[in-house]
Design an enzyme around this catalytic site. Sequence first.
Site, PDB file in Angstrom:
ATOM      1  N   LYS A   1       7.475  36.257  14.885  1.00 14.85           N
ATOM      2  CA  LYS A   1       5.866  37.116  15.950  1.00 14.85           C
ATOM      3  C   LYS A   1       5.551  38.379  14.460  1.00 14.85           C
ATOM      4  O   LYS A   1       3.755  38.232  15.658  1.00 14.85           O
ATOM      5  CB  LYS A   1       6.747  38.455  16.626  1.00 14.85           C
TER       6      LYS A   1
HETATM    7  C1  PLP Z   1      10.127  36.834  20.971  1.00 17.00           C
HETATM    8  C2  PLP Z   1      11.547  36.053  20.617  1.00 17.00           C
HETATM    9  C3  PLP Z   1      11.753  34.689  20.713  1.00 17.00           C
HETATM   10  C4  PLP Z   1      11.317  34.496  21.988  1.00 17.00           C
HETATM   11  O1  PLP Z   1      10.405  33.651  21.803  1.00 17.00           O
HETATM   12  P1  PLP Z   1       9.084  33.716  23.232  1.00 17.00           P
HETATM   13  O2  PLP Z   1       7.209  33.025  22.516  1.00 17.00           O
HETATM   14  O3  PLP Z   1       8.956  35.100  24.037  1.00 17.00           O
HETATM   15  O4  PLP Z   1       9.550  32.419  23.973  1.00 17.00           O
HETATM   16  C5  PLP Z   1      12.515  34.674  20.348  1.00 17.00           C
HETATM   17  N1  PLP Z   1      13.607  35.254  19.082  1.00 17.00           N
HETATM   18  C6  PLP Z   1      13.187  35.885  18.551  1.00 17.00           C
HETATM   19  C7  PLP Z   1      13.184  36.699  17.758  1.00 17.00           C
HETATM   20  C8  PLP Z   1      12.277  36.441  19.241  1.00 17.00           C
HETATM   21  O5  PLP Z   1      11.504  37.806  18.805  1.00 17.00           O
END
Ligand code: PLP
Length: 470
Positions: free
Chosen positions: A113
């Site tokens: 993220k």
């Molecule tokens: C947010 C997150 C996801 C999921 O990603 P999306 O974009 O919501 O599908 C998967 N793995 C981790 C470690 C995350 O922080």
Amino acid sequence: MRYVSTRGAGAPAAFLDILLGGLMDDGGLAMPESYPQIDAAELARWRGLTYPALAFEILRRYADDIPVGELKRIVDNTYTAEVFHCADITPVRELESGVFIAGLSNGPTLAFKDVAMQLLGNLFEHALAKTGSELNILGATSGDTGSAAEYAMRGKRGIRVFMLSPHQKMSPFQTAQMFSLQDANIVNIAVRGVFDDCQDIVKAVSNDHAFKSKYSIGTVNSINWARVVAQVVYYFKAYFAVTQSNEQQVSFAVPSGNFGNICAGHIARSMGLRIRKLILATNENDVLDEFFRTGVYRVRPSERVQQTSSPSMDISKASNFERFVFDLVGRDSQTVAALWRQLDRDGVFDLSATPHFKRIAQFGFVSGSSCHADRLQTIRTVYRKYNQLIDTHTADGVKVGLEHCEAGVPLICLETALPAKFAATIREAVGIDPPVPYGLDGLEKLPQRFSVLDADDAAVKDLIVRSCAG
Ligand SMILES: *Cc1c(COP(=O)(O)O)cnc(C)c1O
């Protein structure tokens, strides 16, 4: 570039108009009127670009209302070796011949993220400086989103962050990441309750329109378009890393929750990148796997959401999924609006008998799910066979990715977090503690700064008012 709503109402808007907003006025999500098409000559030129140069090329097609010099400066300041601990930003490594891991989690909070959120922080600062306004970001987190937002917004002029998290329910590492921040513009609020209580407070405060407008309340949740488009970049980068020619095909395995990450893969593919399959992996909360297998999209009541060892994928519905459905139904916003009306009413819609679902293969999507035992097994196998540790979410992706792997087509599994964030499950799988990278090993011992409040929106509003006055 103009942006339209998936539900069709309202006038098209520019990138900066939708940057700070959440849902469009009609409740839909912003989508570009069309996807820029990247021809062979352009793609050949992109192959040699550094990460920030590639990010600039992609983003300038979507954010064409930011002057190019300014956008270039923002992107160059975002994607640095200092912030991402490596010049490649998202380095790709090989597990075995034809199977790769794209390391998306080398930013400050050790999850993918950061790639989008770091850009968002700098874009917000640009947009607010232009209008001389301020923004109070209010969010709820169960871990990764909140810390990524705080590390992206810390110290930024004109921005404050109020982040709600369930008191004593995050992992010790995640708690320390957020609560050890000493920046005056970061306000951590530990709510006596669960994650849903936090989310309800954010909704209640946002629904008080007078308060929202008086205090310039905004969000950074996963439906933010800039976050999605920032993630398109690493699909191109990883493709170039494992291929020699732009005619080759690759497949991506993507651990999915709110469908933001894999939506970016769908966009990269729609721009002309040769992606054969987009392999969507869920954990036990398999709303999306159910849809891609059966055509039935059935949201789960929040009390049926399981708490799993890949907690960032524990979702009851996938907030970006509407973007894909918009493309799937041929961009017919009337159909999308009708489907979401049905979803609000019945909690389910069923495309299995429609021509739309028959076209799903054309979009490259396949799916599968993974459970706690699968996760442990995959972490163990990758450790024993390749001497590499992967986190629990990445393990879900690797497990489902290998099930759909085809001879001659490179498989790139996206690494969405580092194992240090989820030490307990790593210990359970392989009996050792994951290494804590980048000098973060003392993090849990640092002094922490947070307020504990009851699950009460009046108390949260009061804290916002007092912070803004001070
Ligand atoms: C947010 C997150 C996801 C999921 O990603 P999306 O974009 O919501 O599908 C998967 N793995 C981790 C470690 C995350 O922080």
